[in-house]
Each structure stands twice: as structure tokens, then as C-alpha cells.
Design a protein around this motif. Structure first.
Motif, PDB file in Angstrom:
ATOM      1  N   MET A   1      48.092 -42.776   6.393  1.00 51.53           N
ATOM      2  CA  MET A   1      47.844 -42.459   7.788  1.00 51.53           C
ATOM      3  C   MET A   1      46.677 -43.276   8.337  1.00 51.53           C
ATOM      4  N   VAL A   2      45.627 -43.422   7.557  1.00 51.71           N
ATOM      5  CA  VAL A   2      44.478 -44.231   7.973  1.00 51.71           C
ATOM      6  C   VAL A   2      44.911 -45.680   8.189  1.00 51.71           C
ATOM      7  N   SER A   3      45.720 -46.196   7.273  1.00 55.91           N
ATOM      8  CA  SER A   3      46.228 -47.561   7.401  1.00 55.91           C
ATOM      9  C   SER A   3      47.075 -47.717   8.664  1.00 55.91           C
ATOM     10  N   ALA A   4      47.908 -46.706   8.945  1.00 56.33           N
ATOM     11  CA  ALA A   4      48.752 -46.759  10.142  1.00 56.33           C
ATOM     12  C   ALA A   4      47.906 -46.753  11.409  1.00 56.33           C
ATOM     13  N   LEU A   5      46.834 -45.979  11.417  1.00 59.98           N
ATOM     14  CA  LEU A   5      45.936 -45.950  12.574  1.00 59.98           C
ATOM     15  C   LEU A   5      45.226 -47.290  12.741  1.00 59.98           C
ATOM     16  N   GLN A   6      44.802 -47.893  11.629  1.00 61.97           N
ATOM     17  CA  GLN A   6      44.104 -49.178  11.678  1.00 61.97           C
ATOM     18  C   GLN A   6      44.997 -50.282  12.208  1.00 61.97           C
ATOM     19  N   HIS A   7      46.285 -50.247  11.846  1.00 62.97           N
ATOM     20  CA  HIS A   7      47.209 -51.323  12.199  1.00 62.97           C
ATOM     21  C   HIS A   7      48.127 -50.970  13.371  1.00 62.97           C
ATOM     22  N   ASN A   8      47.785 -49.835  14.030  1.00 66.28           N
ATOM     23  CA  ASN A   8      48.547 -49.426  15.218  1.00 66.28           C
ATOM     24  C   ASN A   8      50.038 -49.235  14.908  1.00 66.28           C
ATOM     25  N   THR A   9      50.336 -48.643  13.731  1.00 66.67           N
ATOM     26  CA  THR A   9      51.728 -48.379  13.344  1.00 66.67           C
ATOM     27  C   THR A   9      51.950 -46.886  13.110  1.00 66.67           C
ATOM     28  N   ILE A  10      51.182 -46.061  13.814  1.00 68.53           N
ATOM     29  CA  ILE A  10      51.251 -44.615  13.585  1.00 68.53           C
ATOM     30  C   ILE A  10      52.620 -44.049  13.940  1.00 68.53           C
ATOM     31  N   ASN A  11      53.299 -44.642  14.930  1.00 67.87           N
ATOM     32  CA  ASN A  11      54.630 -44.150  15.294  1.00 67.87           C
ATOM     33  C   ASN A  11      55.630 -44.382  14.167  1.00 67.87           C
ATOM     34  N   SER A  12      55.517 -45.532  13.511  1.00 71.95           N
ATOM     35  CA  SER A  12      56.376 -45.811  12.361  1.00 71.95           C
ATOM     36  C   SER A  12      56.078 -44.838  11.221  1.00 71.95           C
ATOM     37  N   PHE A  13      54.797 -44.573  11.002  1.00 78.16           N
ATOM     38  CA  PHE A  13      54.371 -43.625   9.976  1.00 78.16           C
ATOM     39  C   PHE A  13      54.995 -42.252  10.224  1.00 78.16           C
ATOM     40  N   LYS A  14      54.902 -41.777  11.475  1.00 77.92           N
ATOM     41  CA  LYS A  14      55.470 -40.468  11.821  1.00 77.92           C
ATOM     42  C   LYS A  14      56.979 -40.462  11.622  1.00 77.92           C
ATOM     43  N   ARG A  15      57.642 -41.518  12.067  1.00 79.81           N
ATOM     44  CA  ARG A  15      59.106 -41.579  11.989  1.00 79.81           C
ATOM     45  C   ARG A  15      59.580 -41.567  10.537  1.00 79.81           C
ATOM     46  N   GLN A  16      58.879 -42.300   9.672  1.00 80.27           N
ATOM     47  CA  GLN A  16      59.283 -42.371   8.270  1.00 80.27           C
ATOM     48  C   GLN A  16      59.177 -41.011   7.590  1.00 80.27           C
ATOM     49  N   TYR A  17      58.092 -40.295   7.848  1.00 77.66           N
ATOM     50  CA  TYR A  17      57.911 -38.992   7.212  1.00 77.66           C
ATOM     51  C   TYR A  17      58.821 -37.925   7.813  1.00 77.66           C
ATOM     52  N   ARG A  18      59.027 -37.997   9.106  1.00 71.65           N
ATOM     53  CA  ARG A  18      59.798 -36.943   9.770  1.00 71.65           C
ATOM     54  C   ARG A  18      61.305 -37.142   9.661  1.00 71.65           C
ATOM     55  N   SER A  19      61.716 -38.248   9.053  1.00 71.78           N
ATOM     56  CA  SER A  19      63.147 -38.475   8.848  1.00 71.78           C
ATOM     57  C   SER A  19      63.577 -38.168   7.420  1.00 71.78           C
ATOM     58  N   LEU A  20      62.645 -37.630   6.620  1.00 68.69           N
ATOM     59  CA  LEU A  20      62.947 -37.329   5.218  1.00 68.69           C
ATOM     60  C   LEU A  20      63.856 -36.114   5.088  1.00 68.69           C
ATOM     61  N   ASP A  21      64.590 -36.077   3.974  1.00 64.77           N
ATOM     62  CA  ASP A  21      65.382 -34.892   3.631  1.00 64.77           C
ATOM     63  C   ASP A  21      64.587 -33.955   2.725  1.00 64.77           C
ATOM     64  N   VAL A  22      63.752 -34.553   1.876  1.00 69.47           N
ATOM     65  CA  VAL A  22      62.927 -33.767   0.950  1.00 69.47           C
ATOM     66  C   VAL A  22      61.535 -34.400   0.887  1.00 69.47           C
ATOM     67  N   LEU A  23      60.520 -33.593   1.146  1.00 73.85           N
ATOM     68  CA  LEU A  23      59.138 -34.062   1.020  1.00 73.85           C
ATOM     69  C   LEU A  23      58.460 -33.299  -0.109  1.00 73.85           C
ATOM     70  N   LEU A  24      58.005 -34.037  -1.111  1.00 73.28           N
ATOM     71  CA  LEU A  24      57.287 -33.469  -2.251  1.00 73.28           C
ATOM     72  C   LEU A  24      55.836 -33.916  -2.117  1.00 73.28           C
ATOM     73  N   ILE A  25      54.948 -32.991  -1.831  1.00 74.92           N
ATOM     74  CA  ILE A  25      53.549 -33.378  -1.621  1.00 74.92           C
ATOM     75  C   ILE A  25      52.655 -32.695  -2.653  1.00 74.92           C
ATOM     76  N   ASP A  26      51.956 -33.513  -3.411  1.00 75.75           N
ATOM     77  CA  ASP A  26      51.210 -33.062  -4.582  1.00 75.75           C
ATOM     78  C   ASP A  26      49.727 -32.857  -4.261  1.00 75.75           C
ATOM     79  N   ASP A  27      49.133 -31.833  -4.861  1.00 80.66           N
ATOM     80  CA  ASP A  27      47.687 -31.572  -4.754  1.00 80.66           C
ATOM     81  C   ASP A  27      47.225 -31.457  -3.308  1.00 80.66           C
TER      82      ASP A  27
END
Length: 410
Positions: free
Chosen positions: A153-179
Motif C-alpha cells: 500500500m505504501v508503494s502504491a501511494l508513492q507511485h500513484n497506483t493506489i487504484n490498481s492496488f485497490k482493484r487487485q485486492y478487491r477482485s480476489l475470490d479468497v484473501l488469506l491474511i497472516d498475522d
């Protein structure tokens, strides 16, 4: 890899330690070098994997290969349900995880697994991902450590690609998030994850989360996230009991092609019960010693292989250290444990300390009573019976005892 947001570079490392170290020390230099070479803004991701996974991109047009995930680290192919040894300490978590693979997004969503280090949370979580992938090749499954999510997310904010970041995560079928506990105090990351969580849940997409503690006990995590984590099923994975430890050792040794005698497995399990990771480490030491010396695996060989570890444990498991650990765990003073005070906030920790001392040391009942303010041995017997009764009635009480024992073995 080229996409509409520009080129992206994925680097593979052998383990999480290397991933974290490179991200901390060299990520910016790698980005600068990549952008200079490619003459375009480049997204750089570092994940755990091997060259075989890296080569998958070269074959993405073939039918038998699956496109490389844009987000998340590759799933470990060794993390399967077949390799996950079930026991009383994890049977509810395993049963729920198995059911999730049959109906992702509808059974137990979100699924929250908590427990100490090295107990199999990541293994179980990735087993779900691997099973869903094998059942449906088109499923978009992402395994992400919470620190990686923050980094991306920090990288996406730095490179102005936050919309791509959101789209990639929100198009998932299964999200496994650790710790998930690593989100604590990171308000911007919590905000983004909150919205991603809502989008996925509303779309009936499966979310599985792990943590080292019960969700409501994670300090620095927003209440609205804690509340949503409780919408589905929350289960704990506890340190394995003796029989499960033995079963784990037998399964792991078979996978290594090593014949481990049962008496050796019982010896290892009786000495190391804090977590599965330490069990596996002890087994590898014994396998190496047996192989290099060309000796049969015996209890004596196991004692010799693990002498440093057993020596450290022996030093740690003293009455004084047990008292200190219990006092710190309950945020009281050691002098309180030795005092005559009888209010519950002191009595319960004192009884637990006596119980653990009886279980983990060779001291006699009179010696234990004497070490706790000169008490009679009958007080120690009563404390032991009381703790055993409370463990049957209250799961959280069991967790407290196991957490303290785990702290003593660190």
C-alpha cells in the motif's frame, strides 16, 4: 510483467526473513534501478518462492499454467490438509477449514484463527488456499502477510497506483491474511483493509485471518475491525498435547524418509511441546546426527542431539522463573504470589504457578509449598485439583496455562 499501470517486478526470496530484510534495506534502491532500466514507474514486490514459480510467467499462455498472482506471496505447495496433523488442540480449526473449501465465502466468513507462534496457523490457512486452487483453477487466491499488505500500500501511494492496488485486492475470490496483529497502530492501512474487507464480504468472497491473540485483545486495532472479525467464526489453535506431538513427529519423519522409533518420538514430544516448529527443528537435528554418524536413532542419540536445547530448558524451568513468568503474565508482583493475600486476582495466578511448577519440575509437594510463602503441601494439592477443574470448564483458562508454558520454553 507489463499491465495497464506499467511494468512490475517480482523478486523471489527463500524465506520471510530475507523478504523483510531486503524490503527494509534495499527496496528503494531496487525500485530506482528498475525504473532507470525500464524507463517507467515500476512496482516492485518481494515474496517467498522459488525459480519454478518465477518461470511460471514465461508459460502463462499455456493451458496447464495459471497466471501469476499480482498480489500476495506464492502458496507453499507443502501446506496441505494431508500434511496437517489433527489433534484435540486444532481439531475445530481443521474441521472448519475443511468445510470452507467446500463452500468458500458462505461457510464461516470471515474465518479467524489465533494462537501462539509455530502452531500451524499459516499451514492451515494455506491448506485452504491450495485446496481451493486445486478444485477451481480460475479462483483468485492471495496469501498476504499483513506487513506485506502495508508495504504494497505504501508503494502504491508513492507511485500513484493506489487504484490498481485497490482493484487487485478487491477482485480476489479468497484473501488469506497472516498475522493481522501487525496492523496495530497503522491507521491508514487499517482504513484501506477495512474497505477491502467490506467489499469482499459483501461479494461473498472468503476471508481468512490469523493472529497471535484473540481479536479483541489486539491493542492498536480499530474497534470496527475487531467487531467485523467476530462476524464469522473465531477459533484457537493450542499447543499440541503429547499424543499429537508424537503423531506430528511420525508424519514428518515419514516425509523425510526416516524411520523414527516410537520411543524416540515420545521422548522428543515429552521434552518439546511449546510449538510444532520447535518439534520439527528437534527432529531435523536427530535425523542429521543419525545420518552423519551412521547410528541408529535411539533415546540416547536424541538426548545427545538435543543436549543444548534440553540444557536451556532445564535452566529456564525453575520455580523462580515460573513465579516471575506467571507474575508478569498477570501483571502482578512475585511478592503477591508469596504473600498471604487470598483475593481471586492473586489466588488464581498462585494456583496456576503451583500447578505448572508441579508439572514441569521435579520438586516435591512440600518443596513447592515452601517456595510459595511457606505453604503446606496440601495447599499445592488443592491448587493442582482446582486448576485441572477450571481447565475443563473454561477454554480461556486452558489458553492461559499453555501461554505461560510457551513463554517458559522461549
Amino acid at each position: 510483467i507489463e499491465d495497464e499501470e506499467g511494468p512490475s517486478l517480482t523478486l523471489l526470496a527463500p524465506n520471510k526473513f530475507v523478504v523483510n530484510w531486503v524490503q527494509k534495506n534495499y527496496l528503494e534502491q531496487i525500485k530506482v534501478a528498475a525504473e532507470k532500466r525500464l524507463r517507467a514507474k515500476t512496482t516492485v514486490a518481494i515474496s517467498v518462492g522459488d525459480q519454478g514459480l518465477a518461470n511460471a510467467g514465461a508459460h502463462k499462455n499455456t493451458q496447464e499454467s495459471k497466471p501469476l498472482n499480482v498480489v500476495g506471496a506464492p502458496l507453499n505447495p507443502l501446506y496441505t490438509f494431508e500434511g496437517f496433523v489433527a489433534g484435540k488442540s486444532n481439531q475445530i480449526a481443521r474441521a472448519a477449514a475443511t468445510q470452507i473449501t467446500e463452500n468458500p465465502g458462505t461457510s464461516y466468513n470471515p474465518f479467524f484463527i489465533y494462537g501462539g507462534v509455530g502452531l500451524g496457523k499459516t499451514h492451515l490457512m494455506q491448506s485452504v488456499g491450495n485446496k481451493i486452487n486445486s478444485t477451481n483453477k480460475d479462483s483468485k487466491v492471495a496469501y498476504v502477510h499483513s506487513e506485506r499488505f502495508v508495504g504494497e500500500m505504501v508503494s502504491a501511494l508513492q507511485h500513484n497506483t493506489i487504484n490498481s492496488f485497490k482493484r487487485q485486492y478487491r477482485s480476489l475470490d479468497v484473501l488469506l491474511i497472516d498475522d493481522i496483529q501487525f496492523f496495530a497502530g497503522k491507521e491508514r492501512s487499517q482504513e484501506e483493509f477495512f474497505h477491502t474487507f467490506n467489499v469482499l464480504l459483501e461479494s461473498n468472497k472468503q476471508i481468512i485471518i490469523t493472529s497471535d491473540r484473540y481479536p479483541k485483545e489486539i491493542r492498536g486495532l480499530e474497534d470496527r475491525l475487531k467487531s467485523r472479525f467476530g462476524w464469522g467464526l473465531t477459533v484457537s489453535i493450542d499447543p499440541p498435547e503429547l499424543e499429537t506431538c508424537v503423531a506430528i513427529l511420525k508424519v514428518k519423519s515419514e516425509l523425510e524418509g526416516f524411520d523414527l522409533p516410537e520411543e524416540v518420538a515420545f521422548f522428543i514430544a515429552s521434552k518439546i511441546r511449546s510449538n510444532v516448529r520447535e518439534l520439527e527443528g528437534a527432529l531435523r537435528k536427530i535425523i542429521a546426527n543419525s545420518t552423519f554418524t551412521n547410528k541408529e536413532p535411539t533415546v540416547e542419540l536424541a538426548k545427545d542431539s538435543l543436549r543444548d536445547l534440553l540444557s536451556i530448558q532445564a535452566k529456564q524451568t525453575t520455580i523462580e522463573n515460573i513465579q516471575k513468568t506467571v507474575a508478569e503474565y498477570y501483571n502482578i508482583r512475585v511478592s503477591d504470589l508469596l504473600s498471604k493475600r487470598r483475593n481471586r486476582s492473586i489466588t488464581r495466578p498462585r494456583q496456576i504457578a503451583m500447578y505448572i511448577t508441579k508439572e514441569l519440575t521435579s520438586h516435591s509437594l512440600p518443596e513447592i509449598g515452601d517456595a510459595f510463602g511457606g505453604r503446606d503441601h496440601t495447599t499445592v494439592i488443592h491448587a493442582n485439583k482446582k486448576v485441572l477443574l477450571l481447565k475443563k470448564e473454561d477454554v480461556r483458562f486452558v489458553e492461559d496455562c499453555e501461554n505461560i508454558k510457551r513463554l517458559l520454553s522461549l
